[in-house]
Write a protein that holds these residues in place. Structure first.
Motif, PDB file in Angstrom:
ATOM      1  N   PRO A  56       0.817  -1.217   0.000  1.00 56.88           N
ATOM      2  CA  PRO A  56       0.000   0.000   0.000  1.00 56.88           C
ATOM      3  C   PRO A  56       0.854   1.274   0.000  1.00 56.88           C
ATOM      4  CG  PRO A  56      -0.864  -1.558   1.590  1.00 56.88           C
ATOM      5  CD  PRO A  56       0.451  -2.105   1.113  1.00 56.88           C
ATOM      6  N   ASP A  57       1.963   1.241   0.730  1.00 52.48           N
ATOM      7  CA  ASP A  57       2.840   2.409   0.765  1.00 52.48           C
ATOM      8  C   ASP A  57       3.531   2.627  -0.575  1.00 52.48           C
ATOM      9  OD1 ASP A  57       2.522   3.181   3.593  1.00 52.48           O
ATOM     10  OD2 ASP A  57       3.349   1.187   3.932  1.00 52.48           O
ATOM     11  N   ALA A  58       3.901   1.533  -1.246  1.00 50.36           N
ATOM     12  CA  ALA A  58       4.482   1.649  -2.580  1.00 50.36           C
ATOM     13  C   ALA A  58       3.451   2.224  -3.552  1.00 50.36           C
ATOM     14  CB  ALA A  58       4.985   0.291  -3.062  1.00 50.36           C
ATOM     15  N   GLY A  59       2.203   1.791  -3.432  1.00 51.26           N
ATOM     16  CA  GLY A  59       1.141   2.340  -4.277  1.00 51.26           C
ATOM     17  C   GLY A  59       0.922   3.819  -4.041  1.00 51.26           C
ATOM     18  N   LEU A  60       0.933   4.235  -2.773  1.00 52.85           N
ATOM     19  CA  LEU A  60       0.799   5.658  -2.458  1.00 52.85           C
ATOM     20  C   LEU A  60       1.970   6.453  -3.025  1.00 52.85           C
ATOM     21  CD1 LEU A  60      -0.482   5.387   1.217  1.00 52.85           C
ATOM     22  CD2 LEU A  60      -1.774   6.235  -0.750  1.00 52.85           C
ATOM     23  N   LEU A  61       3.172   5.895  -2.954  1.00 54.56           N
ATOM     24  CA  LEU A  61       4.344   6.574  -3.516  1.00 54.56           C
ATOM     25  C   LEU A  61       4.198   6.755  -5.019  1.00 54.56           C
ATOM     26  CD1 LEU A  61       7.247   7.686  -3.345  1.00 54.56           C
ATOM     27  CD2 LEU A  61       8.043   5.319  -3.595  1.00 54.56           C
TER      28      LEU A  61
ATOM     29  N   GLY B 100       0.507  10.136   2.691  1.00 52.46           N
ATOM     30  CA  GLY B 100       1.356   9.656   1.610  1.00 52.46           C
ATOM     31  C   GLY B 100       2.026   8.332   1.867  1.00 52.46           C
ATOM     32  N   GLY B 101       1.730   7.695   2.988  1.00 50.86           N
ATOM     33  CA  GLY B 101       2.356   6.413   3.283  1.00 50.86           C
ATOM     34  C   GLY B 101       3.701   6.576   3.951  1.00 50.86           C
ATOM     35  N   ARG B 102       4.319   5.449   4.240  1.00 52.73           N
ATOM     36  CA  ARG B 102       5.574   5.489   4.997  1.00 52.73           C
ATOM     37  C   ARG B 102       6.746   6.014   4.188  1.00 52.73           C
ATOM     38  NH1 ARG B 102       6.431  -0.406   7.045  1.00 52.73           N
ATOM     39  NH2 ARG B 102       4.231  -0.535   6.657  1.00 52.73           N
ATOM     40  N   PHE B 103       6.612   6.081   2.846  1.00 57.98           N
ATOM     41  CA  PHE B 103       7.679   6.614   2.006  1.00 57.98           C
ATOM     42  C   PHE B 103       7.438   8.085   1.680  1.00 57.98           C
ATOM     43  CE2 PHE B 103       7.388   2.044   0.652  1.00 57.98           C
ATOM     44  CZ  PHE B 103       8.465   1.626   1.421  1.00 57.98           C
ATOM     45  N   SER B 104       7.077   8.849   2.684  1.00 61.01           N
ATOM     46  CA  SER B 104       6.831  10.278   2.509  1.00 61.01           C
ATOM     47  C   SER B 104       7.584  11.042   3.585  1.00 61.01           C
ATOM     48  CB  SER B 104       5.332  10.580   2.607  1.00 61.01           C
ATOM     49  OG  SER B 104       4.873  10.351   3.920  1.00 61.01           O
ATOM     50  N   LEU B 105       7.874  12.292   3.303  1.00 61.08           N
ATOM     51  CA  LEU B 105       8.516  13.122   4.327  1.00 61.08           C
ATOM     52  C   LEU B 105       7.595  13.354   5.508  1.00 61.08           C
ATOM     53  CD1 LEU B 105      10.596  15.839   2.445  1.00 61.08           C
ATOM     54  CD2 LEU B 105      11.411  13.959   3.859  1.00 61.08           C
TER      55      LEU B 105
ATOM     56  N   SER C 153       1.832   7.159  20.580  1.00 64.40           N
ATOM     57  CA  SER C 153       0.517   6.881  20.000  1.00 64.40           C
ATOM     58  C   SER C 153       0.622   6.483  18.535  1.00 64.40           C
ATOM     59  CB  SER C 153      -0.385   8.111  20.143  1.00 64.40           C
ATOM     60  OG  SER C 153       0.181   9.199  19.452  1.00 64.40           O
ATOM     61  N   GLU C 154       1.615   5.715  18.199  1.00 63.85           N
ATOM     62  CA  GLU C 154       1.783   5.308  16.810  1.00 63.85           C
ATOM     63  C   GLU C 154       0.768   4.241  16.422  1.00 63.85           C
ATOM     64  OE1 GLU C 154       5.146   1.922  16.743  1.00 63.85           O
ATOM     65  OE2 GLU C 154       5.816   3.896  17.375  1.00 63.85           O
ATOM     66  N   VAL C 155       0.567   4.120  15.134  1.00 62.18           N
ATOM     67  CA  VAL C 155      -0.331   3.102  14.610  1.00 62.18           C
ATOM     68  C   VAL C 155       0.487   1.820  14.441  1.00 62.18           C
ATOM     69  CG1 VAL C 155      -1.786   2.461  12.661  1.00 62.18           C
ATOM     70  CG2 VAL C 155      -1.699   4.840  13.419  1.00 62.18           C
ATOM     71  N   PRO C 156       0.053   0.700  15.005  1.00 64.60           N
ATOM     72  CA  PRO C 156       0.814  -0.539  14.901  1.00 64.60           C
ATOM     73  C   PRO C 156       1.017  -0.950  13.448  1.00 64.60           C
ATOM     74  CG  PRO C 156      -0.982  -0.786  16.475  1.00 64.60           C
ATOM     75  CD  PRO C 156      -1.166   0.524  15.798  1.00 64.60           C
ATOM     76  N   GLY C 157       2.236  -1.359  13.131  1.00 60.31           N
ATOM     77  CA  GLY C 157       2.554  -1.841  11.798  1.00 60.31           C
ATOM     78  C   GLY C 157       2.736  -0.756  10.764  1.00 60.31           C
ATOM     79  N   ARG C 158       2.730   0.507  11.148  1.00 58.86           N
ATOM     80  CA  ARG C 158       2.851   1.620  10.202  1.00 58.86           C
ATOM     81  C   ARG C 158       4.029   2.495  10.588  1.00 58.86           C
ATOM     82  NH1 ARG C 158       0.168   1.435   5.564  1.00 58.86           N
ATOM     83  NH2 ARG C 158       0.222   3.663   5.554  1.00 58.86           N
ATOM     84  N   GLU C 159       5.212   1.961  10.475  1.00 57.81           N
ATOM     85  CA  GLU C 159       6.422   2.704  10.768  1.00 57.81           C
ATOM     86  C   GLU C 159       6.800   3.551   9.558  1.00 57.81           C
ATOM     87  OE1 GLU C 159       8.561   2.826  13.483  1.00 57.81           O
ATOM     88  OE2 GLU C 159       6.955   1.844  14.547  1.00 57.81           O
ATOM     89  N   PRO C 160       7.305   4.769   9.742  1.00 58.87           N
ATOM     90  CA  PRO C 160       7.807   5.539   8.619  1.00 58.87           C
ATOM     91  C   PRO C 160       9.121   4.955   8.121  1.00 58.87           C
ATOM     92  CG  PRO C 160       8.194   6.720  10.667  1.00 58.87           C
ATOM     93  CD  PRO C 160       7.374   5.507  10.995  1.00 58.87           C
ATOM     94  N   ALA C 161       9.487   5.286   6.901  1.00 56.52           N
ATOM     95  CA  ALA C 161      10.782   4.848   6.368  1.00 56.52           C
ATOM     96  C   ALA C 161      11.898   5.492   7.166  1.00 56.52           C
ATOM     97  CB  ALA C 161      10.882   5.235   4.890  1.00 56.52           C
ATOM     98  N   ARG C 162      12.948   4.783   7.367  1.00 55.44           N
ATOM     99  CA  ARG C 162      14.119   5.318   8.102  1.00 55.44           C
ATOM    100  C   ARG C 162      15.005   6.048   7.114  1.00 55.44           C
ATOM    101  NH1 ARG C 162      11.884   4.507  12.584  1.00 55.44           N
ATOM    102  NH2 ARG C 162      11.769   2.430  13.424  1.00 55.44           N
TER     103      ARG C 162
END
Length: 156
Positions: free
Chosen positions: A11-16, A127-132, A146-155
């Motif tokens: 899903p994050d790749a699709g958003l990117l 924009g998903g995890r691959f966004s600023l 208060s993060e959403v489980p399984g939705r870490e931003p890109a490092r």
């Protein structure tokens, strides 16, 4: 099992991919208004179309498309950029395309409808995890716990 559940990055790749495509379209249109056409000609065209305050509207359209396109590509300030772009497309719908029906080949609104809807999608969904936005605001969220489980931003 759905592919997105087996591969949580899909899903994050699709958003990117969507952000890059939408951003490129708006950068091209904003650059065209700024560099190729010029403010005076855009304002004159807007005046001929009956757009109110054509000079101010020309600045708005030019800079929202250019800066909003850059924001889409980078994935930064997406709620703001998405809403501003959607307003820009609502103006294009109302003043230019509405009376020509749906189909673009007849001057209709299908193109601006899709662009405005996509901009709102990113404004509302992010924009998903691959966004600023995910990188910048995700760090703040993690500190607050208060993060959403399984939705870490890109490092980065």
């Amino acid at each position: 099992m759905l592919p997105a559940r087996r591969h949580p990055l899909l899903p994050d790749a699709g958003l990117l991919i969507g952000r890059l495509a939408l951003g490129a379209i708006f950068i091209a249109h904003g650059w065209q208004k700024l560099h190729d056409t010029g403010h005076a000609a855009v304002a004159a065209e807007f005046d001929g179309l009956g757009i109110p305050m054509p000079g101010l509207s020309a600045y708005y359209g030019t800079w929202v498309e250019l800066a909003g396109g850059v924001a889409m590509v980078l994935g930064v300030l997406l709620p703001v950029a998405g809403v501003l772009i959607a307003v820009d497309m609502a103006g294009a719908f109302w003043f230019v395309h509405m009376d020509h029906g749906l189909f673009a080949e007849k001057g209709g609104y299908e193109y601006v409808l899709m662009l405005g809807a996509a901009a709102l999608l990113f404004a509302l969904a992010g924009g998903g995890r691959f966004s600023l936005d995910a990188v910048l605001w995700g760090r703040l969220t993690r500190r607050g716990g208060s993060e959403v489980p399984g939705r870490e931003p890109a490092r980065v």
